[in-house]
Design a protein around this motif. Structure first.
Motif, PDB file in Angstrom:
ATOM      1  N   UNK A 103      32.765  99.320   9.162  1.00 52.58           N
ATOM      2  CA  UNK A 103      33.606 100.098   8.265  1.00 52.58           C
ATOM      3  C   UNK A 103      35.008 100.306   8.770  1.00 52.58           C
ATOM      4  N   UNK A 104      35.332  99.716   9.913  1.00 57.43           N
ATOM      5  CA  UNK A 104      36.687  99.882  10.438  1.00 57.43           C
ATOM      6  C   UNK A 104      37.630  98.951   9.695  1.00 57.43           C
ATOM      7  N   UNK A 105      38.843  99.453   9.423  1.00 60.30           N
ATOM      8  CA  UNK A 105      39.838  98.675   8.691  1.00 60.30           C
ATOM      9  C   UNK A 105      40.562  97.782   9.686  1.00 60.30           C
ATOM     10  N   UNK A 106      40.433  96.441   9.492  1.00 59.65           N
ATOM     11  CA  UNK A 106      41.069  95.498  10.384  1.00 59.65           C
ATOM     12  C   UNK A 106      42.472  95.155   9.902  1.00 59.65           C
ATOM     13  N   UNK A 107      42.637  95.137   8.588  1.00 54.09           N
ATOM     14  CA  UNK A 107      43.968  94.837   8.030  1.00 54.09           C
ATOM     15  C   UNK A 107      44.078  95.574   6.695  1.00 54.09           C
TER      16      UNK A 107
END
Length: 588
Positions: free
Chosen positions: A85-89
């Motif tokens: 769920x981490x935003x990479x871009x």
């Protein structure tokens, strides 16, 4: 009615336009969103191929820069999210920390291996957004490529469509209302025509008809209405004719008729009954019969007839409004189509008061005649028996007895003559002669006839007769008999040396005849009964002077035949006066 139809028509039209408008808005919105979804899915797949081909470091600034350039080209927000769920871009950045996207609904679906879709409010960009999330495998891990576009365009399109729909509704309703009003007005014209015709018919104008030329159901309704009106007019005319005949029949029936229902409330009263009981039909209809005819015997008899279902007849005596003897015939009223059902009772009333009085008078008359005839006959029979037993040999006794027999025979003959005279007068009331009578001449004739009788008794007969008395009409012999009886009566009951005065004159439109004497007079208590048959004030004296007891009764009936009146003024031991008043005009 017209307003109701127009209102319903307007509501249905409004609902139809609104449903069409909202369905169109919903269809356009769904179609637009579906197109956006397909566009975003296509772009997401392109990004998937870009990521796999370039083998990029997803967390590098270079990749971030490329995504921003790509997002600008496709006019969409691009977000790359790892499996945790981490935003990479993120192509749309705000200062500060970007929260974990693992709980987003479209991300959850993508983690499941399917394309995630969602329309919801984004707090990041503060707009309604359409999200499409596509799961891909890159660098040995599952990541999610999520593309998003705002829905400002669909909102703008919806607003534009709403304005168009609103304008269509207003314009359509105005045009439809005008057309609908004219159409409904046209439809209502025959209905209004039928309604107005029915109102006029209800007010009694039975000749009114509805003029409708329509060929549809309303035209059929008008035709049926007119046919019904024709039948109704015919029926009412028949009922009116029957009612007129029935009323004429009731009016012509001289016997009182009263009809009551099963509760003994009066439902019909004919004019003869109104007259008998001194009431009006409108005051009696609907009331209990006891309220109108206060006679318990009649009420009980009606109750018995209802209980036993047997027609009967009774005789009752009434005190109110006057004393009468009535014969009541009762008949049950039954339905023609159901003779077992009784709906009331009709009573036919016969007033037999006069009949009963006449029967009593006849009975009394027969008894009195028998008594009066028996007295002289007994006397004659007794003297005849005495003579037959040997008294005839004695000349003096024989002559005395024969004189008595002669007197009694004359008395018997006078009695029979008076009885025949009275009977003739009573039986001839309906065919009285209208002969010309000159009262002055007749009075003079009677004076000449009665003067010798008065002179023999030493009584002075005085006359005061107007020689110009007007002519009257009637039975000349009866008129003379009336005068003879009065003067003869006055002479009989006036002592010797007395006076009898005969006076005649005209006053106003009446002929006045007075016979006044100075005789024994009449007690006041006897005056009311003076003109009854065989009534005598002093029976012994009456027989002694030869009276039959019918003279004054004959006088009274003769006076009545002339539509006149007779009065008596008398004072005991001072004399009596008989005054006859005969109307001149009515006698003609």
């Amino acid at each position: 009615m017209q307003k109701k139809i127009f209102t319903v028509f307007f509501i249905i039209l409004l609902i139809g336009i609104l449903l069409t408008g909202f369905l169109s808005l919903s269809l356009i919105r769904n179609s637009y969103i579906n197109q956006l979804e397909q566009k975003l899915i296509s772009n997401a797949k392109l990004i998937e191929e870009f990521i796999k081909e370039e083998d990029n470091d997803l967390a590098s600034k270079i990749f971030q820069k490329r995504m921003e350039d790509l997002g600008g080209k496709i006019d969409a927000r691009i977000t790359i999210i790892d499996y945790h769920g981490n935003v990479l871009a993120e192509t749309f950045k705000r200062e500060g920390y970007i929260e974990n996207h693992q709980d987003r609904p479209e991300i959850q679906i993508a983690y499941g291996g399917e394309i995630g879709k969602a329309v919801r409010y984004s707090s990041t960009v503060d707009l309604d957004m359409l999200y499409v999330a596509l799961p891909i495998e890159a660098n040995g891990q599952t990541i999610v490529v999520r593309l998003a576009v705002n829905l400002l365009e669909i909102k703008r399109i919806n607003q534009t469509l709403f304005y168009y729909i609103a304008f269509s509704i207003v314009f359509g309703l105005v045009i439809s209302a005008l057309i609908g009003y004219r159409f409904i007005d046209k439809i209502m014209e025959p209905i209004i025509e039928i309604t107005e015709a029915s109102k006029k018919m209800a007010m009694g104008r039975l000749g009114v008809r509805a003029c409708v030329k329509s060929k549809d159901e309303i035209g059929d309704l008008a035709d049926h209405f007119n046919h019904m009106a024709d039948r109704l007019e015919e029926t009412i005319e028949q009922l009116s004719d029957s009612n007129t005949k029935f009323k004429a029949l009731l009016t012509s029936i001289i016997n009182p008729i009263i009809a009551v229902d099963n509760k003994k409330n009066i439902i019909l009263l004919n004019p003869a009954a109104e007259k008998l009981f001194n009431i009006k039909a409108e005051d009696a209809i609907g009331k209990h019969i006891l309220e109108i005819i206060r006679n318990n015997q009649l009420d009980e008899e009606i109750e018995r007839v209802f209980e036993d279902s047997v027609d009967t007849q009774i005789e009752i005596n009434m005190k109110d409004p006057s004393e009468k003897t009535l014969k009541i015939y009762t008949n049950l009223i039954k339905l023609e189509n159901d003779p077992t059902k009784t709906i009331g009772l009709v009573t036919l009333i016969e007033d037999i008061t006069e009949i009963r009085k006449l029967e009593k008078m006849r009975s009394d008359f027969v008894a009195n005649v028998s008594h009066e005839l028996k007295t002289p006959l007994t006397s004659i029979s007794g003297f005849v028996e005495t003579l037959k037993s040997g008294a005839i040999e004695d000349e003096e006794v024989k002559n005395r007895f024969l004189d008595i027999i002669d007197i009694e025979t004359e008395r018997l003959a006078r009695l029979i003559d008076d009885i025949l005279t009275l009977s003739d007068i009573e039986n001839s009331q309906h065919k009285v002669l209208h002969q010309e009578i000159l009262p002055s001449d007749t009075l003079k004739e009677v004076e000449e006839m009665m003067k010798p009788i008065a002179t023999n008794k030493a009584i002075e007969l005085l006359t005061e007769i107007d020689l110009n008395l007007p002519m009257i009409y009637g039975n000349r012999d009866w008129f003379k008999q009336m005068l003879i009886n009065l003067i003869d009566n006055a002479i009989k009951y006036t002592p010797r040396e007395g006076k009898v005065q005969l006076t005649a004159y005209k006053r106003y439109s009446n002929l006045i005849i007075s016979v006044k004497d100075t005789g024994i007079g009449i007690p006041k208590k006897d005056i009311p009964r003076l003109f009854e048959r065989f009534y005598r004030v002093d029976k012994a004296r009456s027989r002694k002077v030869g009276g039959t007891g019918l003279g004054l009764a004959i006088v009274k009936h003769i006076v009545l035949s002339f539509n006149g009146k007779i009065k008596v003024n008398s004072e005991q031991d001072k004399g009596s006066e008989f005054i006859i008043i005969l109307p001149i005009s009515s006698a003609k």
